[in-house]
Enzyme design. Structure first.
Site, PDB file in Angstrom:
ATOM      1  CB  SER A 140      -0.884   0.015   1.255  1.00  0.00           C
ATOM      2  OG  SER A 140      -1.565   1.248   1.353  1.00  0.00           O
ATOM      3  CE1 TYR A 153      -3.948  -1.619   5.022  1.00  0.00           C
ATOM      4  CE2 TYR A 153      -3.436   0.651   4.463  1.00  0.00           C
ATOM      5  CZ  TYR A 153      -3.734  -0.636   4.078  1.00  0.00           C
ATOM      6  OH  TYR A 153      -3.818  -0.956   2.736  1.00  0.00           O
TER       7      TYR A 153
HETATM    8  N1  LIG Z   1      -8.650  -0.633  -2.064  1.00  0.00           N
HETATM    9  C1  LIG Z   1      -7.642   0.190  -1.849  1.00  0.00           C
HETATM   10  O1  LIG Z   1      -7.753   1.419  -2.039  1.00  0.00           O
HETATM   11  C2  LIG Z   1      -6.318  -0.358  -1.402  1.00  0.00           C
HETATM   12  C3  LIG Z   1      -5.229   0.523  -1.411  1.00  0.00           C
HETATM   13  C4  LIG Z   1      -3.990   0.063  -1.015  1.00  0.00           C
HETATM   14  C5  LIG Z   1      -3.838  -1.255  -0.632  1.00  0.00           C
HETATM   15  N2  LIG Z   1      -4.917  -2.090  -0.633  1.00  0.00           N
HETATM   16  C6  LIG Z   1      -4.670  -3.467  -0.203  1.00  0.00           C
HETATM   17  O2  LIG Z   1      -5.218  -4.363  -1.132  1.00  0.00           O
HETATM   18  C7  LIG Z   1      -5.615  -5.553  -0.470  1.00  0.00           C
HETATM   19  C8  LIG Z   1      -7.060  -5.862  -0.835  1.00  0.00           C
HETATM   20  O3  LIG Z   1      -7.872  -4.778  -0.437  1.00  0.00           O
HETATM   21  P1  LIG Z   1      -9.317  -4.547  -1.070  1.00  0.00           P
HETATM   22  O4  LIG Z   1      -9.512  -3.085  -1.146  1.00  0.00           O
HETATM   23  O5  LIG Z   1      -9.497  -5.384  -2.269  1.00  0.00           O
HETATM   24  O6  LIG Z   1     -10.219  -5.058   0.159  1.00  0.00           O
HETATM   25  P2  LIG Z   1     -11.495  -6.023   0.186  1.00  0.00           P
HETATM   26  O7  LIG Z   1     -12.054  -5.869   1.544  1.00  0.00           O
HETATM   27  O8  LIG Z   1     -12.386  -5.765  -0.985  1.00  0.00           O
HETATM   28  O9  LIG Z   1     -10.851  -7.472   0.018  1.00  0.00           O
HETATM   29  C9  LIG Z   1     -10.112  -8.062   1.063  1.00  0.00           C
HETATM   30  C10 LIG Z   1     -10.461  -9.538   1.147  1.00  0.00           C
HETATM   31  O10 LIG Z   1      -9.757 -10.082   2.278  1.00  0.00           O
HETATM   32  C11 LIG Z   1     -10.638 -10.980   2.946  1.00  0.00           C
HETATM   33  N3  LIG Z   1     -10.291 -11.124   4.366  1.00  0.00           N
HETATM   34  C12 LIG Z   1     -10.516 -10.217   5.352  1.00  0.00           C
HETATM   35  N4  LIG Z   1     -10.133 -10.734   6.532  1.00  0.00           N
HETATM   36  C13 LIG Z   1      -9.646 -11.988   6.281  1.00  0.00           C
HETATM   37  C14 LIG Z   1      -9.106 -13.020   7.103  1.00  0.00           C
HETATM   38  N5  LIG Z   1      -8.989 -12.864   8.442  1.00  0.00           N
HETATM   39  N6  LIG Z   1      -8.727 -14.189   6.517  1.00  0.00           N
HETATM   40  C15 LIG Z   1      -8.856 -14.363   5.176  1.00  0.00           C
HETATM   41  N7  LIG Z   1      -9.360 -13.410   4.347  1.00  0.00           N
HETATM   42  C16 LIG Z   1      -9.746 -12.237   4.907  1.00  0.00           C
HETATM   43  C17 LIG Z   1     -12.013 -10.325   2.803  1.00  0.00           C
HETATM   44  O11 LIG Z   1     -13.066 -11.262   3.030  1.00  0.00           O
HETATM   45  C18 LIG Z   1     -11.957  -9.790   1.382  1.00  0.00           C
HETATM   46  O12 LIG Z   1     -12.462 -10.734   0.442  1.00  0.00           O
HETATM   47  C19 LIG Z   1      -5.408  -5.301   1.021  1.00  0.00           C
HETATM   48  O13 LIG Z   1      -4.191  -5.878   1.431  1.00  0.00           O
HETATM   49  C20 LIG Z   1      -5.330  -3.797   1.115  1.00  0.00           C
HETATM   50  O14 LIG Z   1      -4.550  -3.377   2.209  1.00  0.00           O
HETATM   51  C21 LIG Z   1      -6.144  -1.668  -0.990  1.00  0.00           C
END
Ligand SMILES: NC(=O)c1ccc[n+]([C@@H]2O[C@H](COP(=O)([O-])OP(=O)(O)OC[C@H]3O[C@@H](n4cnc5c(N)ncnc54)[C@H](O)[C@@H]3O)[C@@H](O)[C@H]2O)c1
Length: 254
Positions: A140, A153
């Site tokens: 991130s 985070y």
């Molecule tokens: N969306 C953004 O703007 C963004 C920006 C930077 C980084 N990220 C990173 O991208 C990754 C995905 O984020 P996203 O936005 O797609 O989020 P999201 O919530 O849409 O997807 C995350 C997934 O992780 C699963 N999850 C949560 N807790 C869990 C657990 N204990 N065990 C197994 N699975 C679990 C959830 O069920 C979900 O399907 C993350 O690591 C996040 O930090 C996202």
């Protein structure tokens, strides 16, 4: 299939958002995907939507026994597995004085400890089988950009970047490459729901900081993930590649 990609890849967080988009993209390239997520219903819906080359494995990655158990199950069912994408993650926002230790632990356990355990479990199997491999960690922009409410985070993602470098060095002798893709603000369903509801002002303020002037789409990082998993990236390891519309460059205007 795109012959330079691994036949089979494990994707964590595959039930929604970025992990789901990556799973969809890899499946479209002919890769078999083992999807790990805590959301069993979301995994079933994903299999219905994406087809039976998507193999669901439900479990809570905060439980330290789950990575070994699910990696073992996936390896036995669809292995050998030469690719891993660590995309599962949570990003709660809580002011420092209100942050309970349980929340700190949940964020660190999922975002940092679980990928370490995933790589340990899968890396051992890759090394023993002598097949090499590629790992892509979804980091991130918060690994370098501090802001209020994300002490846990930001720390987890900064640690994740350094974990990526350490694993890259340690696994290189086994022919296993480890890289990270660090997104900025990506408009997943969850993020856009928040942006269109209570988070409207906060989202607008974030977008105003992005030089390209908008949030990204999950589809805008899946190609890079596939590249890093593929043989085309055979000399790339330990890199942290930002996909953030320029967010981490600095302040776009005064
Ligand atoms: N969306 C953004 O703007 C963004 C920006 C930077 C980084 N990220 C990173 O991208 C990754 C995905 O984020 P996203 O936005 O797609 O989020 P999201 O919530 O849409 O997807 C995350 C997934 O992780 C699963 N999850 C949560 N807790 C869990 C657990 N204990 N065990 C197994 N699975 C679990 C959830 O069920 C979900 O399907 C993350 O690591 C996040 O930090 C996202």
């Amino acid at each position: 299939m795109s012959s330079d990609l691994p036949d089979t890849v494990i994707v964590t967080g595959a039930a929604s958002g970025i992990g789901h988009a990556i799973a969809r993209h890899l499946l479209a390239q002919g890769v078999t995907v083992a999807g790990i997520d805590i959301d069993a219903d979301g995994l079933s819906e994903t299999r219905e939507a994406l087809g039976d080359r998507f193999h669901p494995f439900a479990g809570d990655l905060c439980d330290p026994e789950i990575p070994e158990r699910l990696v073992g199950a996936a390896w036995d069912a669809v292995g050998p597995v030469a690719g891993l994408v660590n995309a599962a993650g949570i990003y709660p926002v809580t002011p420092l004085f209100d942050m309970a230790v349980a929340e700190w632990d949940a964020v660190l356990n999922l975002n940092l400890r679980a990928p370490f355990l995933m790589v340990q479990a899968l890396g051992r199997r890759m090394a023993a089988a002598g097949i090499g491999g590629a790992v892509v960690n979804i980091g991130s922009s918060a690994s370098t950009l501090a802001r209020p409410g994300i002490a846990h985070y930001g720390s987890s993602k900064a640690g994740f970047s350094q974990l990526t470098r350490n694993l890259a060095i340690e696994l290189a002798p086994h022919g296993i490459r480890v890289n990270a893709v660090a997104p900025g603000l990506i408009g997943t369903d969850r993020v856009m729901e928040h942006a269109q509801g209570v988070g409207r002002a906060e989202h607008a303020a974030k977008v105003a900081r992005i030089p390209l002037g908008r949030e990204g789409r999950p589809e805008e990082l899946v190609d890079l993930v596939a590249y890093l998993l593929s043989e085309r990236a055979s000399y790339v390891t330990g890199s942290i590649l930002f996909v953030d519309g320029g967010l981490t460059l600095g302040i776009p205007s005064y």
